[in-house]
Design a protein around this motif. Structure first.
Motif, PDB file in Angstrom:
ATOM      1  N   ILE A 264      79.294  63.878  38.307  1.00 10.68           N
ATOM      2  CA  ILE A 264      77.970  64.467  38.172  1.00 10.68           C
ATOM      3  C   ILE A 264      77.653  64.685  36.698  1.00 10.68           C
ATOM      4  O   ILE A 264      78.556  64.800  35.859  1.00 10.68           O
ATOM      5  CB  ILE A 264      77.832  65.792  38.944  1.00 10.68           C
ATOM      6  CG1 ILE A 264      78.711  66.884  38.321  1.00 10.68           C
ATOM      7  CG2 ILE A 264      78.169  65.623  40.418  1.00 10.68           C
ATOM      8  CD1 ILE A 264      78.463  68.270  38.917  1.00 10.68           C
ATOM      9  N   ARG A 265      76.373  64.722  36.364  1.00  5.93           N
ATOM     10  CA  ARG A 265      75.922  64.991  35.005  1.00  5.93           C
ATOM     11  C   ARG A 265      75.244  66.357  34.987  1.00  5.93           C
ATOM     12  O   ARG A 265      74.491  66.697  35.907  1.00  5.93           O
ATOM     13  CB  ARG A 265      74.927  63.903  34.569  1.00  5.93           C
ATOM     14  CG  ARG A 265      74.212  64.146  33.233  1.00  5.93           C
ATOM     15  CD  ARG A 265      75.149  64.068  32.045  1.00  5.93           C
ATOM     16  NE  ARG A 265      75.871  62.830  32.019  1.00  5.93           N
ATOM     17  CZ  ARG A 265      75.396  61.682  31.521  1.00  5.93           C
ATOM     18  NH1 ARG A 265      74.174  61.627  31.025  1.00  5.93           N
ATOM     19  NH2 ARG A 265      76.137  60.589  31.515  1.00  5.93           N
ATOM     20  N   THR A 266      75.507  67.142  33.974  1.00  4.14           N
ATOM     21  CA  THR A 266      74.833  68.434  33.832  1.00  4.14           C
ATOM     22  C   THR A 266      73.998  68.431  32.565  1.00  4.14           C
ATOM     23  O   THR A 266      74.337  67.790  31.568  1.00  4.14           O
ATOM     24  CB  THR A 266      75.844  69.595  33.760  1.00  4.14           C
ATOM     25  OG1 THR A 266      76.671  69.447  32.609  1.00  4.14           O
ATOM     26  CG2 THR A 266      76.692  69.648  35.017  1.00  4.14           C
ATOM     27  N   ASP A 295      73.239  56.143  35.975  1.00  2.00           N
ATOM     28  CA  ASP A 295      73.196  55.355  37.205  1.00  2.00           C
ATOM     29  C   ASP A 295      74.451  55.517  38.052  1.00  2.00           C
ATOM     30  O   ASP A 295      74.403  55.375  39.279  1.00  2.00           O
ATOM     31  CB  ASP A 295      73.003  53.863  36.879  1.00  2.00           C
ATOM     32  CG  ASP A 295      71.604  53.584  36.343  1.00  2.00           C
ATOM     33  OD1 ASP A 295      70.724  54.442  36.548  1.00  2.00           O
ATOM     34  OD2 ASP A 295      71.400  52.521  35.720  1.00  2.00           O
ATOM     35  N   ASP A 296      75.594  55.797  37.404  1.00  3.87           N
ATOM     36  CA  ASP A 296      76.837  55.931  38.161  1.00  3.87           C
ATOM     37  C   ASP A 296      77.137  57.382  38.529  1.00  3.87           C
ATOM     38  O   ASP A 296      78.211  57.684  39.053  1.00  3.87           O
ATOM     39  CB  ASP A 296      78.006  55.352  37.350  1.00  3.87           C
ATOM     40  CG  ASP A 296      78.218  56.095  36.037  1.00  3.87           C
ATOM     41  OD1 ASP A 296      77.262  56.764  35.567  1.00  3.87           O
ATOM     42  OD2 ASP A 296      79.323  56.015  35.476  1.00  3.87           O
ATOM     43  N   ARG A 656      81.108  58.797  48.743  1.00  2.00           N
ATOM     44  CA  ARG A 656      82.002  57.647  48.577  1.00  2.00           C
ATOM     45  C   ARG A 656      81.571  56.796  47.387  1.00  2.00           C
ATOM     46  O   ARG A 656      80.377  56.659  47.085  1.00  2.00           O
ATOM     47  CB  ARG A 656      81.996  56.785  49.848  1.00  2.00           C
ATOM     48  CG  ARG A 656      82.433  57.508  51.124  1.00  2.00           C
ATOM     49  CD  ARG A 656      83.932  57.693  51.176  1.00  2.00           C
ATOM     50  NE  ARG A 656      84.642  56.433  51.187  1.00  2.00           N
ATOM     51  CZ  ARG A 656      84.910  55.729  52.296  1.00  2.00           C
ATOM     52  NH1 ARG A 656      84.501  56.166  53.476  1.00  2.00           N
ATOM     53  NH2 ARG A 656      85.599  54.601  52.224  1.00  2.00           N
ATOM     54  N   GLU A 657      82.542  56.204  46.724  1.00  2.00           N
ATOM     55  CA  GLU A 657      82.242  55.306  45.614  1.00  2.00           C
ATOM     56  C   GLU A 657      81.549  54.047  46.134  1.00  2.00           C
ATOM     57  O   GLU A 657      81.938  53.494  47.163  1.00  2.00           O
ATOM     58  CB  GLU A 657      83.527  54.915  44.883  1.00  2.00           C
ATOM     59  CG  GLU A 657      84.162  56.058  44.108  1.00  2.00           C
ATOM     60  CD  GLU A 657      85.384  55.596  43.333  1.00  2.00           C
ATOM     61  OE1 GLU A 657      86.066  54.670  43.812  1.00  2.00           O
ATOM     62  OE2 GLU A 657      85.644  56.137  42.252  1.00  2.00           O
ATOM     63  N   GLU A 658      80.532  53.597  45.435  1.00  3.89           N
ATOM     64  CA  GLU A 658      79.768  52.428  45.854  1.00  3.89           C
ATOM     65  C   GLU A 658      80.293  51.188  45.149  1.00  3.89           C
ATOM     66  O   GLU A 658      79.581  50.485  44.433  1.00  3.89           O
ATOM     67  CB  GLU A 658      78.278  52.658  45.588  1.00  3.89           C
ATOM     68  CG  GLU A 658      77.725  53.819  46.394  1.00  3.89           C
ATOM     69  CD  GLU A 658      76.263  54.111  46.109  1.00  3.89           C
ATOM     70  OE1 GLU A 658      75.670  53.376  45.298  1.00  3.89           O
ATOM     71  OE2 GLU A 658      75.730  55.062  46.687  1.00  3.89           O
TER      72      GLU A 658
END
Length: 816
Positions: A264-266, A295-296, A656-658
């Motif tokens: 996650i980005r904060t 995007d990830d 889940r990882e895409e």
């Protein structure tokens, strides 16, 4: 009312009229053409096969009964001669047949649908636990629509049995703490003792001894962690001291799949705050504070950030991020929302709230008391009763109210499960579904007093504006005295009482009789009476409530108590939020947003909605650290701290990882196939193996494949590294009597009996229910043919008379 079997034939009237008009324009005799048009039109109408429905009542002193005997494996707890004895008792008095259901699954719904012919009535002898095939409610509705009444006979429960399950998440995060529940059910509500053990990958992690008296016991097991990625197993084992018929359901497996922590980005996060502690502990956090390379990232958490921090291009980037199916959490504070110039700013466009103060108009509690007695069907008022209920339910002035639904016929029935908050779409949808599925009862009794008694109980102890709205066709004379007594008591407690009386299709004298009782009841207690026609809606005016002041909201100096307004949402369903905050951002939810947590007078604290394919949560209090003041320290401690992780998990959606090949499949039961899904994120040939045997896959979407598997043994199975648990057959899960089935049976016109009651009373009720209102189709074709013939012959006769007169006149002129 005339109807048509071949209504499409009426189109032929158009060319008939056109041809007639054309001939008249060409100079043909107008009278002759008009008569011919009328004859042709009547013949076309006759060709369309007009008919009317004529009601008549049929009855049968010897109704045809079908006993459906549940003799599946779960019925070994019950007296096993019930069906045979009941069959012997009934077959000597009326035509009766016996059908048996056997095996390791119970398809009651399928059996009901199969034997509902409309010419018979069905008697179920079962524990009521249907676990395959047609849903029971759908089957009962089908039976009612065909005119088949379904009764339930509950056999005597002779022995006890225990079953165990594990409830909790299958997909978990590496090294995060998870909570699971061991659920132990027993058939009989008696005191039983048993020991339990919970194993994680064959290691005992929890055990104990329990004495249980209730039907279901939940043993909470917190802080379960998995320190390796991939497949794991939880296994629960119970060992009863006594009173347990079958041990096959004493062991339960749950497969677990551990994934890496979500990225996650904060933005703007105070890393030393309680919010920061939770996020860094549970997720892989990037706190660069910038919107590049997102995007990830599975989610973005924005903490107490001013609107000026986002350019229009950055907001567009956030919109694109959400439209890709990602999620954003925006945390409040003294520099965001109303304190951060969010109002009418670009960042506010993606939020479920606007930064203007909420005008609280809550404090209203409404109970709808709906008449579903048999007369509502006979007098054709049920649709209008339910229509008026839905009309009230969707009143925009009630979005901050609590509302519950009670139905009454021969007795009162809780429809909604109490009062529900109308400000959430899920509650509103559930109430609408509950109202729309109501059906008329099987008796002519109209016990309004029973419905009012439940309503009085619901409103006892409630504060604010209290209102009960009765919607009925007015046939309450049988219960008038009891209803008057309880209605007076209700009004004396400060409850506003309304009576919406739907004018029925009964003779005017009957309707006037009903009007007298309904209107007199309201006059006696000081209620408000509405008498409306069918297809009309009562215009009940709800007065605006005075907004509560900040001082009224605070129960202690400087504190604002919190309330869960939607307990069915993913975020709140397993969390009991307790405590208070000392400050918040004053915002107003947008249309379509879901308020989950509010202060005691409606100030939103946690509000969610979907933006495109993504999810956004507005947490409008601070991060627990604050600036000069700490608003929400209680929100980050104890059980409340789960609210933050649940919110972030909700906006993440799929953790889940895409990348690569991603498999998903639920655990299942022995003998119950399960659908698996494989998503290919990278190029390659999709292959899956179940315990070394290749699985046949079918392409169902873009890079998405599905298959149905049915592992042949109980235990954990390997699906190319992904675990699938198979437990004992569903037949052994639900033990004892299904306590919900009697209310379903009653809702669809049937009754529930004990074995002795069935022997003595079931046939009598079946004879009464064999009286049915049948609408016979009576052809009206002959009348249109006769009319055409009369017009044609009349025109011919008149024309012939005219010709004879003209001939006589001509002969007379010749003689003279």
């Amino acid at each position: 009312m005339v109807q048509f079997e071949n209504i499409e034939m009426l189109v032929l009237i158009i060319p008939v009229i056109i041809a007639g008009l054309f001939l008249m324009k060409k100079g043909a005799r107008k009278g002759l053409i008009i008569s011919r048009i009328l004859v042709a039109v009547l013949l076309v109408i006759a060709l369309a096969s007009p008919f009317t429905l004529v009601p008549r009542v049929t009855s049968d002193d010897n109704p045809d009964l079908v006993i459906i005997s549940d003799e599946t494996d779960s019925m070994e707890l019950f007296e096993n001669e019930t069906s045979a004895e009941l069959y012997e008792a009934l077959t000597s008095k009326t035509p009766t047949s016996l059908v048996k259901i056997t095996g390791e699954s119970t398809a009651l719904g399928d059996a009901i649908v199969q034997y509902s012919t409309g010419e018979n009535q069905i008697v179920l002898v079962t524990d009521g636990n249907s676990n395959s095939g047609e849903e029971l409610e759908d089957a009962l509705q089908f039976a009612q629509e065909t005119g088949t009444t379904v009764y339930l006979v509950q056999p005597d429960l002779e022995e006890n049995d225990l079953s165990v399950q594990i409830e909790g998440d299958k997909t978990v995060t590496y090294k995060n703490e998870n909570q699971y529940e061991i659920v132990v059910s027993q058939a009989i509500e008696e005191e039983v003792s048993y020991s339990y053990e919970l194993y994680s990958d064959d290691t005992l992690i929890r055990s104990g001894r329990v004495t249980q008296t209730e039907r279901e016991k939940r043993i909470i097991v917190p802080q379960v962690t998995f320190s390796k990625l991939g497949a794991h197993t939880l296994k629960a084992v119970i060992t009863p001291s006594s009173s347990d018929v079958d041990d096959i359901n004493n062991v339960f497996y749950k497969s677990i799949y551990t994934i890496p922590k979500s990225d996650i980005r904060t933005i703007g996060l105070d890393t030393d705050s309680p919010l920061g502690d939770i996020l860094f502990n549970l997720y892989d956090v990037s706190s660069s504070g910038e919107l590049n390379n997102i995007d990830d990232k599975k989610a973005i958490v924005i903490d107490n950030t001013h609107a000026n921090s986002f350019t229009e291009d950055e907001v567009q980037e956030l919109k694109d991020y959400l439209n890709d199916g990602r999620g954003i959490v925006v945390v409040g504070g003294d520099g965001s929302y109303n304190f951060g110039d969010y109002l009418d700013s670009p960042i506010e466009e993606i939020l479920p709230v606007v930064s203007t103060p909420t005008d609280w108009s809550g404090g209203r509690n409404i109970v709808l008391v709906l008449d579903i007695s048999q007369s509502t069907s006979a007098h054709q008022t049920l649709d209008d009763i339910l229509g008026n209920a839905l009309f009230i339910l969707n009143n925009d002035d009630l979005r901050d109210a609590y509302l519950g639904v009670i139905a009454f016929g021969s007795e009162g029935m809780d429809v909604s499960g109490g009062l529900l908050f109308l400000g959430t779409a899920s509650n509103l949808e559930m109430l609408e579904d509950s109202i729309q599925t109501l059906t008329p009862g099987s008796t002519s009794e109209t016990s309004l007093d029973q419905g009012l008694a439940i309503a009085e109980e619901w409103l006892e102890g409630e504060s604010g504006e209290l209102e009960i709205i009765i919607i009925s066709d007015g046939g309450i004379e049988q219960s008038y005295d009891d209803s008057l007594e309880i209605a007076q008591d209700i009004v004396d407690r400060g409850v506003n009482l309304y009576y919406v009386h739907i004018r029925s299709s009964a003779p005017s004298q009957t309707d006037d009789y009903a009007k007298f009782y309904a209107e007199t009841l309201m006059d006696e207690v000081g209620g408000v009476y509405f008498h409306i026609d069918q297809e009309e809606r009562a215009n009940i005016q709800f007065e605006d409530l005075e907004p509560a002041s900040e001082e009224e909201e605070e129960t202690e100096a400087g504190t604002f108590p919190l309330i869960e307004y939607n307990t069915r949402h993913f975020i709140t369903k397993n969390i009991d939020v307790e405590g208070s905050i000392t400050g918040y951002n004053d915002v107003t939810p947008k249309a379509g947003a879901d308020r989950l947590i509010i202060t005691s007078t409606g100030k939103p604290v946690l509000t969610t909605w979907r933006y495109g394919l993504g999810r956004v949560a507005a947490f409008t209090t601070d991060n627990g650290q604050g600036g000069d003041n700490m608003w929400a320290t209680q929100m980050y401690s104890g059980n409340n701290s789960k609210l933050i992780s649940s919110t972030v998990n909700w906006v993440i959606g799929n953790p889940r990882e895409e990348t690569g090949a991603v498999v998903e499949a639920e655990d299942t039961w022995y003998g119950t196939p399960v659908t698996i899904e494989l998503t290919m994120y990278d190029e390659g040939i999709p292959t899956l193996k179940l315990d070394d045997d290749e699985v046949d896959l079918s392409l169902t979407g873009t890079n998405v494949y599905e298959a149905v598997i049915d592992p042949g043994s109980i235990g954990i199975h390997d699906l190319s590294g992904y675990p699938v648990a198979v437990n004992y057959a569903l037949e052994y899960r639900d033990v004892g009597l299904n306590e919900e089935l009697p209310s379903l049976i009653k809702a669809y016109g049937g009754s529930t009996y004990t074995v002795n009651q069935a022997r003595n009373n079931l046939l009598e009720e079946a004879q009464g229910n064999s009286e049915k209102l049948v609408r016979d189709s009576v052809s009206q074709k002959i009348y249109f043919l006769l009319a055409a013939l009369i017009i044609f012959l009349g025109e011919v006769i008149l024309r012939r008379i005219r010709e004879i007169k003209e001939m006589k006149k001509l002969e007379q002129e010749i003689r003279t």
